[in-house]
Design a protein around this motif. Structure first.
Motif, PDB file in Angstrom:
ATOM      1  N   SER A  54       0.835  -1.197   0.000  1.00 20.70           N
ATOM      2  CA  SER A  54       0.000   0.000   0.000  1.00 20.70           C
ATOM      3  C   SER A  54       0.880   1.261   0.000  1.00 20.70           C
ATOM      4  N   GLU A  78      -9.402  -3.600   3.346  1.00 23.65           N
ATOM      5  CA  GLU A  78      -9.012  -2.201   3.129  1.00 23.65           C
ATOM      6  C   GLU A  78      -7.691  -2.123   2.369  1.00 23.65           C
ATOM      7  N   ASP A  79      -6.762  -3.058   2.680  1.00 17.99           N
ATOM      8  CA  ASP A  79      -5.486  -3.071   1.964  1.00 17.99           C
ATOM      9  C   ASP A  79      -5.713  -3.396   0.489  1.00 17.99           C
ATOM     10  N   ILE A  81      -8.306  -2.919  -1.379  1.00 21.51           N
ATOM     11  CA  ILE A  81      -8.951  -1.820  -2.104  1.00 21.51           C
ATOM     12  C   ILE A  81      -7.957  -0.686  -2.362  1.00 21.51           C
ATOM     13  N   ILE A  82      -7.183  -0.318  -1.331  1.00 22.14           N
ATOM     14  CA  ILE A  82      -6.203   0.765  -1.498  1.00 22.14           C
ATOM     15  C   ILE A  82      -5.159   0.400  -2.549  1.00 22.14           C
ATOM     16  N   ARG A 104     -19.601  -8.757   3.013  1.00 20.14           N
ATOM     17  CA  ARG A 104     -20.277  -7.482   3.294  1.00 20.14           C
ATOM     18  C   ARG A 104     -19.496  -6.290   2.750  1.00 20.14           C
ATOM     19  N   HIS A 105     -18.224  -6.525   2.414  1.00 14.40           N
ATOM     20  CA  HIS A 105     -17.407  -5.435   1.874  1.00 14.40           C
ATOM     21  C   HIS A 105     -17.462  -5.343   0.356  1.00 14.40           C
ATOM     22  N   LEU A 108     -18.226  -2.011  -1.437  1.00 17.23           N
ATOM     23  CA  LEU A 108     -17.130  -1.038  -1.435  1.00 17.23           C
ATOM     24  C   LEU A 108     -16.109  -1.337  -2.523  1.00 17.23           C
ATOM     25  N   TYR A 111     -17.684  -0.093  -5.654  1.00 15.52           N
ATOM     26  CA  TYR A 111     -17.754   1.360  -5.699  1.00 15.52           C
ATOM     27  C   TYR A 111     -16.394   1.993  -5.909  1.00 15.52           C
ATOM     28  N   MET A 112     -15.363   1.349  -5.378  1.00 14.25           N
ATOM     29  CA  MET A 112     -14.014   1.911  -5.470  1.00 14.25           C
ATOM     30  C   MET A 112     -13.289   1.463  -6.735  1.00 14.25           C
TER      31      MET A 112
ATOM     32  N   ARG B  31     -15.483  -1.252  16.166  1.00 12.84           N
ATOM     33  CA  ARG B  31     -15.666  -2.701  16.047  1.00 12.84           C
ATOM     34  C   ARG B  31     -15.896  -3.339  17.404  1.00 12.84           C
ATOM     35  N   ASP B  51     -18.656  -2.520  11.669  1.00 13.17           N
ATOM     36  CA  ASP B  51     -17.505  -2.522  10.783  1.00 13.17           C
ATOM     37  C   ASP B  51     -17.730  -1.404   9.760  1.00 13.17           C
ATOM     38  N   LEU B  53     -16.382  -0.780   7.007  1.00 11.81           N
ATOM     39  CA  LEU B  53     -16.303  -1.146   5.584  1.00 11.81           C
ATOM     40  C   LEU B  53     -17.645  -1.706   5.115  1.00 11.81           C
ATOM     41  N   ASP B  54     -18.570  -1.830   6.050  1.00 13.05           N
ATOM     42  CA  ASP B  54     -19.881  -2.384   5.742  1.00 13.05           C
ATOM     43  C   ASP B  54     -20.872  -1.215   5.622  1.00 13.05           C
ATOM     44  N   ILE B  55     -21.441  -1.049   4.440  1.00 10.85           N
ATOM     45  CA  ILE B  55     -22.348   0.075   4.194  1.00 10.85           C
ATOM     46  C   ILE B  55     -23.489   0.101   5.205  1.00 10.85           C
ATOM     47  N   ASN B  75      -6.050   2.792  11.550  1.00 13.46           N
ATOM     48  CA  ASN B  75      -5.569   2.031  10.400  1.00 13.46           C
ATOM     49  C   ASN B  75      -5.623   2.944   9.166  1.00 13.46           C
ATOM     50  N   ASN B  77      -5.039   2.577   5.948  1.00  9.83           N
ATOM     51  CA  ASN B  77      -5.732   2.120   4.741  1.00  9.83           C
ATOM     52  C   ASN B  77      -7.239   2.113   4.927  1.00  9.83           C
ATOM     53  N   LEU B  78      -7.661   1.718   6.121  1.00 14.24           N
ATOM     54  CA  LEU B  78      -9.093   1.703   6.401  1.00 14.24           C
ATOM     55  C   LEU B  78      -9.657   3.128   6.351  1.00 14.24           C
ATOM     56  N   LEU B  80      -8.492   5.649   4.758  1.00 18.24           N
ATOM     57  CA  LEU B  80      -8.444   6.154   3.383  1.00 18.24           C
ATOM     58  C   LEU B  80      -9.552   5.557   2.512  1.00 18.24           C
ATOM     59  N   VAL B  81      -9.738   4.255   2.606  1.00 18.98           N
ATOM     60  CA  VAL B  81     -10.764   3.597   1.773  1.00 18.98           C
ATOM     61  C   VAL B  81     -12.147   4.141   2.120  1.00 18.98           C
ATOM     62  N   VAL B  82     -12.447   4.171   3.407  1.00 22.55           N
ATOM     63  CA  VAL B  82     -13.773   4.620   3.818  1.00 22.55           C
ATOM     64  C   VAL B  82     -13.960   6.098   3.467  1.00 22.55           C
ATOM     65  N   LYS B  84     -12.527   7.896   1.036  1.00 22.27           N
ATOM     66  CA  LYS B  84     -12.725   8.084  -0.397  1.00 22.27           C
ATOM     67  C   LYS B  84     -14.125   7.623  -0.813  1.00 22.27           C
ATOM     68  N   PHE B  85     -14.518   6.494  -0.246  1.00 19.86           N
ATOM     69  CA  PHE B  85     -15.813   5.931  -0.607  1.00 19.86           C
ATOM     70  C   PHE B  85     -16.974   6.846  -0.213  1.00 19.86           C
ATOM     71  N   ARG B  88     -17.418  10.010  -2.204  1.00 23.34           N
ATOM     72  CA  ARG B  88     -18.026   9.831  -3.532  1.00 23.34           C
ATOM     73  C   ARG B  88     -19.505   9.516  -3.454  1.00 23.34           C
ATOM     74  N   LYS B  89     -19.882   8.695  -2.468  1.00 27.29           N
ATOM     75  CA  LYS B  89     -21.254   8.180  -2.474  1.00 27.29           C
ATOM     76  C   LYS B  89     -22.268   9.106  -1.796  1.00 27.29           C
TER      77      LYS B  89
END
Lengths: 221, 132
Positions: A54, A78-79, A81-82, A104-105, A108, A111-112, B31, B51, B53-55, B75, B77-78, B80-82, B84-85, B88-89
């Motif tokens: 990453s 998350e890793d 996706i990044i 469940r992910h 995402l 979407y990403m 969590r 979680d 990462l779960d919509i 975290n 990466n977590l 950043l991913v969330v 960015k997501f 956008r949404k």
């Protein structure tokens, strides 16, 4: 092709071996020194990088800009996706494939912009579900990443569609009967074709209508 | 009064939630239910175990109505991913603020509309001010 794989334990190693057999160039990146050493012992002619993918500099070290495909199969969603994001945005990789650890992910991942998120848990659950059901349904083919499937359904004598004409069967909207196998004969079904007990029906259906289709052909689940 | 979602109930998340809940509508997600229990008695916001990462978790926290989301899960990466997501949404969100420990990642993954807080960067700025 040149393929970069992120995540080298189990699946990553197996994948690298298969791709090598098919004469592709492969690079594996893994955070763990132990995992990297093991791959180095077992596989020949593979580019191995020990580091966290990453970080863009690690991907650069892997010459990712020259890769045709990036595969990210780390145990962390998350890793994955990044890493796919970096590959697309910075290194302009056209095709990114990733393993979805928790179903469940999946939204995402979609979407990403991960091109092919492989949701192995759901795939296995689906197979188990099919194998565990009482009637005989076989998934013959999946098209468009599993959105359309071609299935074979054995029609039991107890089914409500036995001795009915095809036009009398209420099929779900997005499903169609493709053919009927009866002994050695192959029948292309028309509106007035009669369904008999023990026929094998080949049907095409959108995946989310599969259960409904089977219900219509076999009766209650 | 703003609707603020704080993702991550570690040291920063906890302190932030405590501070913000006086004058805002705050929801904290983590969590671990244990981490949420450590919020002070007078925390008057909502706690959600889940979680990010779960919509479903995000929507349960009311992300569709939120003004601000702060991502401090610990975290990079977590976060950043969330970040960015959701940027956008969910177009109603006014601000998405996240913590990233690694300066390199902040540089590589920055994008318009994301406010990225980096501790090293902040400290350097503070030290510079103290020196001059």
């Amino acid at each position: 092709m040149y393929i970069v794989i992120v995540g080298g334990s189990g699946l990553g190693k197996l994948l690298a071996r298969k791709l090598k057999e098919d004469k592709h160039q492969v690079c594996i990146i893994d955070k763990s020194k132990g995992v990297c050493e093991k791959i180095a012992e077992e596989l020949k002619n593979i580019f191995i990088i020990c580091g966290d993918a990453s970080y863009p500099n690690i991907l650069k070290e892997a010459k990712l800009e020259k890769a045709d495909v990036l595969v990210s199969i780390t145990p962390s969603d998350e890793d994955n996706i990044i890493i796919c994001n970096l590959a697309k945005e910075i290194f302009k990789i056209k095709r990114t494939v990733a393993k979805v650890n928790d179903p469940r992910h999946l939204p995402l991942y979609r979407y990403m912009g991960v091109d092919v998120p492989v949701d192995s848990t759901s795939i296995i659950a689906h197979i188990v579900e099919e194998e565990a059901s009482f009637f005989d349904v076989m998934n013959l083919l999946s098209i468009k990443k599993g959105r359309l499937s071609i299935v074979r359904v054995d029609i039991p004598p107890t089914s409500s569609i036995v001795n009915k004409k095809v036009r009398e069967i209420k099929l779900p909207q997005d499903a169609v009967l493709v053919s009927i196998l009866r002994g050695t004969r192959i029948i292309v079904p028309k509106g007035n074709t009669l369904i008999l007990a023990d026929d094998e029906v080949i049907a095409a259906t959108l995946i989310d209508k599969e259960k409904e289709l089977i219900q219509a052909l076999v009766g209650k689940l | 009064m703003k609707y603020i979602i704080v993702a991550g109930c570690g040291k920063t998340g906890k302190a932030l939630a405590e501070e913000l809940c006086q004058e805002n509508n705050v929801v904290v997600i983590d969590r671990s239910s244990q981490a949420l229990e450590e919020l002070p008695q007078d925390f008057n916001g909502k706690k959600i175990v889940g979680d990010v990462l779960d919509i479903e978790t995000l929507e349960k926290a009311g992300i569709k109505e939120a003004d601000v989301v702060v991502l401090v899960t610990g975290n990079d990466n977590l976060n950043l991913v969330v970040g960015k997501f959701i940027k956008r949404k969910y177009s109603k969100l006014k601000k998405v603020i996240l913590q990233v420990y690694e300066l390199n990642k902040k540089k590589a993954l920055s994008e318009e509309g994301l406010i990225i807080i980096n501790r090293t960067y902040l400290l350097v700025e503070v030290f510079k001010k103290c020196i001059s």
